[in-house]
Scaffold this motif. Structure first.
Motif, PDB file in Angstrom:
ATOM      1  N   GLN A  44       0.829  -1.210   0.000  1.00 46.74           N
ATOM      2  CA  GLN A  44       0.000   0.000   0.000  1.00 46.74           C
ATOM      3  C   GLN A  44       0.859   1.253   0.000  1.00 46.74           C
ATOM      4  N   GLY A 246     -11.474  -1.858  -6.995  1.00 46.98           N
ATOM      5  CA  GLY A 246     -10.714  -1.274  -5.894  1.00 46.98           C
ATOM      6  C   GLY A 246      -9.227  -1.174  -6.203  1.00 46.98           C
ATOM      7  N   LEU A 250      -7.314   2.880  -6.017  1.00 50.14           N
ATOM      8  CA  LEU A 250      -6.272   3.411  -5.131  1.00 50.14           C
ATOM      9  C   LEU A 250      -5.212   4.201  -5.894  1.00 50.14           C
ATOM     10  N   TRP A 320     -14.520  -1.097   0.670  1.00 54.45           N
ATOM     11  CA  TRP A 320     -13.277  -1.104  -0.107  1.00 54.45           C
ATOM     12  C   TRP A 320     -13.054   0.230  -0.813  1.00 54.45           C
ATOM     13  N   SER A 324      -9.903   2.644  -0.066  1.00 54.11           N
ATOM     14  CA  SER A 324      -8.960   3.048  -1.112  1.00 54.11           C
ATOM     15  C   SER A 324      -8.796   4.562  -1.115  1.00 54.11           C
TER      16      SER A 324
END
Length: 468
Positions: A44, A246, A250, A320, A324
């Motif tokens: 991430q 999703g 992001l 989700w 994100s």
């Protein structure tokens, strides 16, 4: 490929008894829990901060692989103690293969995150597709020749090998494996962002998997196998559609101007609801006919479980999408808080009223995920001032269009049964019900969700023209 994977999962149930399926499920949850616990949110970080230098990616790769090896050793050494407590005495024979699958996934984790960061979705999709196809082919073949639960384990190893190999070959090696000297600053940045994300991801994983451990503890391996299969089927719209969206959101949010993000979030939820809600609600509507068509008598209790768990795919994509957005806003602690809230709510609901029966457990899961979705929308309201009536209003047209769809399915089913047509031909009934539901939804969406429907069609046509 996901449709083929789903068909493979259904085919495997013809050759594996529910108890074996349940023990494989419990073993997989133990292995995946150790894997998730040792994942520190490095992926991430790489996506949320696309400007990070290559040395940071190398640090992430090194830490991720070392922590994975340590977790593998610990879980193999200690897993025997969990088997009696989880009422799954045969789970140990599945552990080594599942640990190997987890290590192979580790190898491809950072390359995959690098590809997503760079918006290179085609190689990501191709690798995932090849992995799913490998899993289906290997798993069904070995189950058919009598390997039992071991077929699922070998199928997981095949999927991990093919998928990680695809990620490693597609990503530029220097973007994730170019050696660099150890940097305390890079390490501090990785862990400062990654630790809250890791705990949040662990809570998210636990909310999706640890319910299987409680079901095994309360009801034994047979009901656990049925519950896990029903959960996985109900989760198909969220996982197979919502998760892919999703993955794209992001890095898109991360590269977007800050002022544009709230409006983009609301719009994304509306479009996502238009795609996922009819799949989720429709799956619950046709569940009894689906179970009659696909499964033998041993798996008949799946039908009511599937009806109740279909609520998962209605609420999970909302969480989700919001998370994100929050990751792109670099608010990992808020993501952690939301995931912890979901886990606590899930465990509390299952331990209290969910332990009465597997069906009550299914209801508890749906309530917990709905509460998490509302908490996510409330968090966006607090940090960016997006009113709840606006965010909820974005998803209501799609949900409203599902009502005529369900009514159409029920009317067709009752009409066919009353006329004595299709009572012995569940596959034909399933086809007619699915067509009736699809027509009902499309007609309803044209009237009650006209604006988001037009937006979705326009986006799809733009994407097709751009690809051409």
């Amino acid at each position: 490929s996901r449709a083929i994977g789903l068909a493979g999962t259904l085919a495997v149930t013809r050759f594996i008894v529910p108890a074996d399926y349940g023990e494989v499920t419990v073993a997989a949850v133990v292995v995946m829990s150790a894997n998730q616990l040792s994942t520190i949110g490095f992926g991430q970080y790489l996506i949320a901060k696309p400007e990070a230098p290559r040395s940071v990616a190398f640090h992430a790769t090194a830490f991720h692989l070392v922590f994975g090896l340590v977790a593998a050793v610990v879980v193999l050494a200690c897993a025997g103690r969990f088997a009696p407590a989880l009422d799954a005495p045969g789970m140990m024979r599945f552990m080594p293969g599942l640990v190997l699958s987890g290590l192979l996934d580790r190898l491809g984790y950072v390359p995959e995150r690098v590809l997503v960061r760079d918006l290179r979705f085609r190689p990501v999709s191709l690798a995932r597709t090849a992995g799913d196809l490998a899993y289906s082919a290997v798993c069904v073949w070995l189950a058919a020749v009598g390997w039992g639960g071991t077929a699922i384990v070998v199928g997981n190893v095949a999927r991990s090998l093919v998928r990680s190999g695809g990620f490693v070959l597609a990503a530029e090696r220097r973007d994730w494996l170019e050696p660099s000297w150890f940097s305390m600053r890079a390490t501090r940045d990785l862990f400062a962002f990654g630790v809250p994300m890791s705990i949040g991801a662990l809570c998210g994983f636990a909310s999706r998997r640890w319910d299987n451990l409680l079901v095994s503890r309360f009801f034994g391996p047979g009901p656990t196998g049925m519950y896990n299969l029903a959960y996985n089927l109900a989760d198909v719209p969220a996982i197979q559609v919502g998760e892919q969206i999703g993955d794209a959101l992001l890095p898109s949010f991360a590269r977007m101007e800050v002022a544009r993000r709230p409006a983009a979030l609301v719009r994304s939820m509306g479009l996502l609801a238009l795609v996922v809600f009819p799949l989720a609600v429709g799956l619950g509507a046709v569940a009894p006919t689906l179970v009659d068509t696909v499964f033998d008598a041993r798996w008949r209790p799946l039908a009511p479980m599937l009806v109740l768990l279909s609520a998962l795919s209605v609420t999970r994509p909302i969480g989700w999408t919001v998370e994100s957005y929050l990751q792109a806003r670099q608010l990992p602690r808020l993501v952690l808080g939301l995931e912890a809230f979901k886990l606590v709510a899930l465990m509390l609901f299952i331990i209290t009223f969910g332990r009465r029966s597997p069906l009550w457990t299914c209801a508890a899961v749906g309530v917990a995920f709905a509460a998490h979705a509302l908490a996510c929308l409330w968090a966006v309201r607090k940090i960016d001032g997006v009113p709840l009536r606006r965010s909820i209003g974005a998803i209501m047209p799609a949900l409203s269009a599902c009502v005529p769809m369900v009514l159409a399915v029920l009317a067709v089913r009752q009409g066919l049964l009353a006329a004595g047509f299709g009572a012995e031909k569940p596959a034909l009934r399933l086809l007619v019900e699915a067509v009736a539901g699809a027509v009902g939804y499309l007609v309803a969406a044209f009237f009650v969700a006209r604006s988001p429907s037009h937006d979705l069609v326009t986006r799809v046509m733009d994407a097709l023209r751009s690809r051409a």
